[in-house]
Design an enzyme around this catalytic site. Sequence first.
Site, PDB file in Angstrom:
ATOM      1  N   ASP A  96       0.833  -1.209   0.000  1.00  0.00           N
ATOM      2  CA  ASP A  96       0.000   0.000   0.000  1.00  0.00           C
ATOM      3  C   ASP A  96       0.867   1.259   0.000  1.00  0.00           C
ATOM      4  O   ASP A  96       1.552   1.552   0.983  1.00  0.00           O
ATOM      5  CB  ASP A  96      -0.893  -0.020   1.254  1.00  0.00           C
ATOM      6  CG  ASP A  96      -2.011   0.990   1.205  1.00  0.00           C
ATOM      7  OD1 ASP A  96      -1.841   2.051   0.595  1.00  0.00           O
ATOM      8  OD2 ASP A  96      -3.069   0.714   1.802  1.00  0.00           O
TER       9      ASP A  96
ATOM     10  N   HIS B 122      -8.245  -0.661  -8.880  1.00  0.00           N
ATOM     11  CA  HIS B 122      -7.829   0.470  -8.060  1.00  0.00           C
ATOM     12  C   HIS B 122      -6.548   1.109  -8.590  1.00  0.00           C
ATOM     13  O   HIS B 122      -6.427   2.346  -8.621  1.00  0.00           O
ATOM     14  CB  HIS B 122      -7.624   0.008  -6.611  1.00  0.00           C
ATOM     15  CG  HIS B 122      -7.219   1.097  -5.681  1.00  0.00           C
ATOM     16  ND1 HIS B 122      -8.121   1.996  -5.152  1.00  0.00           N
ATOM     17  CD2 HIS B 122      -5.990   1.448  -5.179  1.00  0.00           C
ATOM     18  CE1 HIS B 122      -7.482   2.855  -4.371  1.00  0.00           C
ATOM     19  NE2 HIS B 122      -6.198   2.545  -4.371  1.00  0.00           N
TER      20      HIS B 122
END
Length: 391
Positions: free
Chosen positions: A210, A302
Amino acid sequence: MSGRPSRRQLFGYAGATAAGAAVAGGVVALGKDSGTEVVGRGVGPYGEHQPGIAAASPRHAELVAFNLRPGVDKAGLGRLMRLWTGDIVALANGRAAPGDTAPELAIGNVALTTTVGFGPRVFELTGERPPGLDDLPVMRHDRLDPAWSGGDLLIMVGADDPVSVVHAVRRLVADAQPFATPAWRQTGFWNGTGSDGQLVTGRNLFGQVDGTGNPTVGTPEFDTTVWSSDGPDWFRGGTTLVVRRIRLNLDTWDELTRSEQERAIGRKLSTGAPLTGAAEHDELDLEARDADGRLVIAENAHARLSHHSENDGRRIFRKGLNYVQDTGPTRESGLIFLSHQADIAAQFLPLLARLDAADALNEWTTTIGSAVFALPPGFQPGTWLAQNLLT
């Protein structure tokens, strides 16, 4: 404002200026990437920018938002900033803050940083509002809870040691008591170190690497993304922060196959590499198709929707903290999403709207808290936080 300061707060008033000019013993050097002062294995409090902004996500952190008490004016806010400046300098250097009732808990070399921000309502008192600093509109997939949203002030304390975080927050909250009351508190954790001891990007509780697409600290790209060069003079070298508390539905996420999870993200879970690449930082090939003619990185993945090339070059500097919250036998898990950018309206809001409209991850994520803050630039010895705004 009404109310008399306590004996501890009087110590704080007297000690803030002295603490602002003090530097702990030990090796002092300038961090080559972020421009922050490094003291031993800690992070010094001084610099052009608040040191915690460009630092990696801390191992342990707590965010506390405050609402100003009725009657607190610009002068009162200035008194609080002088108090907090004294606390920040002392704690960063491993010393007890002025009037500290538990001085033994103040230790050095734990990479402690404290970052302070102002919510939109503060500028009704002070004027000189940074551009683009407005509460975010409620998105279609948001389920915002007031218990995790808004706030006039913010402190974010991070460190390698959770006891140091708790202690620092306790001191800062105590000094704020005559001026502001806590509105919400969020605690989180992050692991940015690999099994070999080297720094890595870190993973959220989906298992996803992330933050891969961040601009590199210390580069011109980072500087133009994060630091404000427009707006009021007092804000030059500051930045804005968006805090989004995102609940993750781990149970339904775990029902997916690994390939389904990767297709929703657009990256490999094993390495964080794009589905079109081999290594984490490989460029995305957004035109690549598989043998059946399907886009390898799906239209709603995403990684595609958040990529700067799909957002007219807009970038943000994102960081994250994992969180878990137990209520009886149930557990909520999620991500405290932190986004730094020079201008929220120009950089973050268009990206957020794009993700809200089509992001595949919306099926497994729900934003339940939202807040925005202006983070003033750093300070030097003999000065205090946000002095140019509050004098």
